[in-house]
Design an enzyme around this catalytic site. Structure first.
Site, PDB file in Angstrom:
ATOM      1  N   THR A  67      -4.970   0.262 -23.423  1.00  0.00           N
ATOM      2  CA  THR A  67      -4.750  -0.563 -22.235  1.00  0.00           C
ATOM      3  C   THR A  67      -6.112  -1.003 -21.696  1.00  0.00           C
ATOM      4  O   THR A  67      -7.160  -0.529 -22.169  1.00  0.00           O
ATOM      5  CB  THR A  67      -4.018   0.244 -21.133  1.00  0.00           C
ATOM      6  OG1 THR A  67      -4.909   1.264 -20.640  1.00  0.00           O
ATOM      7  CG2 THR A  67      -2.733   0.873 -21.650  1.00  0.00           C
ATOM      8  N   TYR A  95      -7.189  14.746 -13.069  1.00  0.00           N
ATOM      9  CA  TYR A  95      -6.094  13.959 -13.637  1.00  0.00           C
ATOM     10  C   TYR A  95      -5.024  14.868 -14.230  1.00  0.00           C
ATOM     11  O   TYR A  95      -3.831  14.741 -13.920  1.00  0.00           O
ATOM     12  CB  TYR A  95      -6.657  13.024 -14.704  1.00  0.00           C
ATOM     13  CG  TYR A  95      -5.640  12.162 -15.408  1.00  0.00           C
ATOM     14  CD1 TYR A  95      -4.829  11.281 -14.706  1.00  0.00           C
ATOM     15  CD2 TYR A  95      -5.520  12.202 -16.796  1.00  0.00           C
ATOM     16  CE1 TYR A  95      -3.910  10.467 -15.351  1.00  0.00           C
ATOM     17  CE2 TYR A  95      -4.608  11.394 -17.457  1.00  0.00           C
ATOM     18  CZ  TYR A  95      -3.804  10.536 -16.735  1.00  0.00           C
ATOM     19  OH  TYR A  95      -2.897   9.733 -17.392  1.00  0.00           O
ATOM     20  N   LYS A 113      -1.380  15.515 -12.426  1.00  0.00           N
ATOM     21  CA  LYS A 113      -0.195  15.061 -13.153  1.00  0.00           C
ATOM     22  C   LYS A 113       0.750  16.233 -13.438  1.00  0.00           C
ATOM     23  O   LYS A 113       1.982  16.071 -13.407  1.00  0.00           O
ATOM     24  CB  LYS A 113      -0.595  14.375 -14.457  1.00  0.00           C
ATOM     25  CG  LYS A 113      -1.127  12.967 -14.277  1.00  0.00           C
ATOM     26  CD  LYS A 113      -0.058  12.026 -13.749  1.00  0.00           C
ATOM     27  CE  LYS A 113      -0.501  10.577 -13.750  1.00  0.00           C
ATOM     28  NZ  LYS A 113       0.556   9.659 -13.284  1.00  0.00           N
ATOM     29  N   ASP A 146       0.872  -1.173   0.000  1.00  0.00           N
ATOM     30  CA  ASP A 146       0.000   0.000   0.000  1.00  0.00           C
ATOM     31  C   ASP A 146       0.909   1.224   0.000  1.00  0.00           C
ATOM     32  O   ASP A 146       1.571   1.512   1.000  1.00  0.00           O
ATOM     33  CB  ASP A 146      -0.888  -0.015   1.250  1.00  0.00           C
ATOM     34  CG  ASP A 146      -1.778   1.217   1.361  1.00  0.00           C
ATOM     35  OD1 ASP A 146      -1.685   2.111   0.494  1.00  0.00           O
ATOM     36  OD2 ASP A 146      -2.555   1.287   2.330  1.00  0.00           O
ATOM     37  N   VAL A 185      -2.481   5.390 -25.341  1.00  0.00           N
ATOM     38  CA  VAL A 185      -2.178   3.961 -25.352  1.00  0.00           C
ATOM     39  C   VAL A 185      -3.420   3.113 -25.106  1.00  0.00           C
ATOM     40  O   VAL A 185      -4.234   3.413 -24.228  1.00  0.00           O
ATOM     41  CB  VAL A 185      -1.112   3.631 -24.284  1.00  0.00           C
ATOM     42  CG1 VAL A 185      -0.678   2.173 -24.409  1.00  0.00           C
ATOM     43  CG2 VAL A 185       0.082   4.555 -24.412  1.00  0.00           C
ATOM     44  N   ASN A 236       4.296   4.104 -11.988  1.00  0.00           N
ATOM     45  CA  ASN A 236       3.179   4.077 -12.936  1.00  0.00           C
ATOM     46  C   ASN A 236       1.818   4.098 -12.249  1.00  0.00           C
ATOM     47  O   ASN A 236       0.812   4.405 -12.895  1.00  0.00           O
ATOM     48  CB  ASN A 236       3.294   2.817 -13.818  1.00  0.00           C
ATOM     49  CG  ASN A 236       2.098   2.631 -14.725  1.00  0.00           C
ATOM     50  OD1 ASN A 236       1.858   3.425 -15.621  1.00  0.00           O
ATOM     51  ND2 ASN A 236       1.332   1.574 -14.490  1.00  0.00           N
TER      52      ASN A 236
END
Length: 268
Positions: free
Chosen positions: A202, A167, A171, A58, A200, A86
């Site tokens: 995914t 997001y 970032k 964690d 990408v 990541n």
């Protein structure tokens, strides 16, 4: 024998990092995961390759991180060359609201920003700080933060992508933190890099191809940046390109924010 730690390795981009790095027999690769519940593919790969180690932790718990560091220290001979962070959060269920659409939704706004900042800024800092003693003993001494082109102001301005505020903003904050680390750790020979993987395909993005309206919206937005964009690239393509950029990272480039091409070309 180079040693790598991939944080957030169970699926998608993180999994492909482990896959490509462990394909080189001399590499020692540890995948740090949140839960075994989503790590079946990673565990299967580790069963095939003895240079892969899977550790559960964690990243928001100092105690859990200390335990993870002790485990990584044993399998990596006391040193880490490259840490690739990541693990992230794309946001809450209201992630696609624009700034003005949060009017009257103050609770949702608070949750959106709190969730993403915790996962994309605080989590990486806690993890990096925990593993710094091992990075200091490594040969490569590289800290890699997987970010997004959506954190770039000009990319956002030109594409007119108005959603994913949490997001994008978190970032962007993460990119700044990595630049701070670059200055902080320069005298130790430690180098940092914020690198965006491109658009990408995914498990996290596969739903986009199944929603024609959203997919068309994103393609049209990205075409404002690059008229030749047709769709997503594979994780294999993205990671191969990123590893080439990471391999070339030196002190002069430390703290930079680049794409998988090593420049500001965010989409293919």
């Amino acid at each position: 024998m180079p040693s790598y730690l991939v944080v957030g390795a169970a699926r998608g981009i993180g999994f492909e990092f482990v896959n490509q790095l462990s394909a080189v027999p001399g590499n020692q690769v540890t995948g740090l995961i949140r839960s075994q519940a989503t790590a079946s593919a990673l565990n299967d790969l580790a069963a095939e390759r003895s240079n892969i180690h899977v550790i559960e932790a964690d990243i928001f718990s100092p105690d859990s991180l200390r335990e993870a560091v002790a485990k990584v220290e044993k399998v990596s001979n006391g040193a880490l060359d490259v840490l690739i962070h990541n693990a992230y959060s794309a946001g809450t269920e209201v992630m696609f609201l624009s700034a003005s659409q949060f009017t009257g939704k103050e609770t949702e706004l608070h949750q959106e920003l709190t969730e993403t900042i915790k996962a994309n800024v605080i989590g990486p800092m806690l993890t990096i700080n925990a593993f710094l003693p091992l990075i200091r003993k490594g040969a490569e001494k590289k800290l890699i933060y997987i970010t997004t082109g959506a954190a770039d102001v000009d990319m956002t301005r030109v594409s007119r992508l108005t959603g994913q505020i949490g997001y994008s903003a978190s970032k962007a904050a993460g990119n700044m933190v990595m630049a701070k680390y670059a200055g902080d750790l320069a005298e130790s020979g430690i180098k940092t890099l914020s690198i965006a993987p491109g658009w990408v395909e995914t498990p996290a993005t596969e739903g986009l191809t199944q929603n024609p309206e959203v997919f068309e919206y994103l393609v049209n937005a990205f075409k404002r940046i690059d008229p030749n964009v047709k769709g997503m690239i594979t994780a294999e393509q993205s990671i191969k390109a990123m590893l080439e950029v990471i391999d070339k990272l030196d002190a002069e480039g430390s703290g930079a924010f680049v794409s998988h091409h090593g420049n500001k070309k965010w989409v293919d």
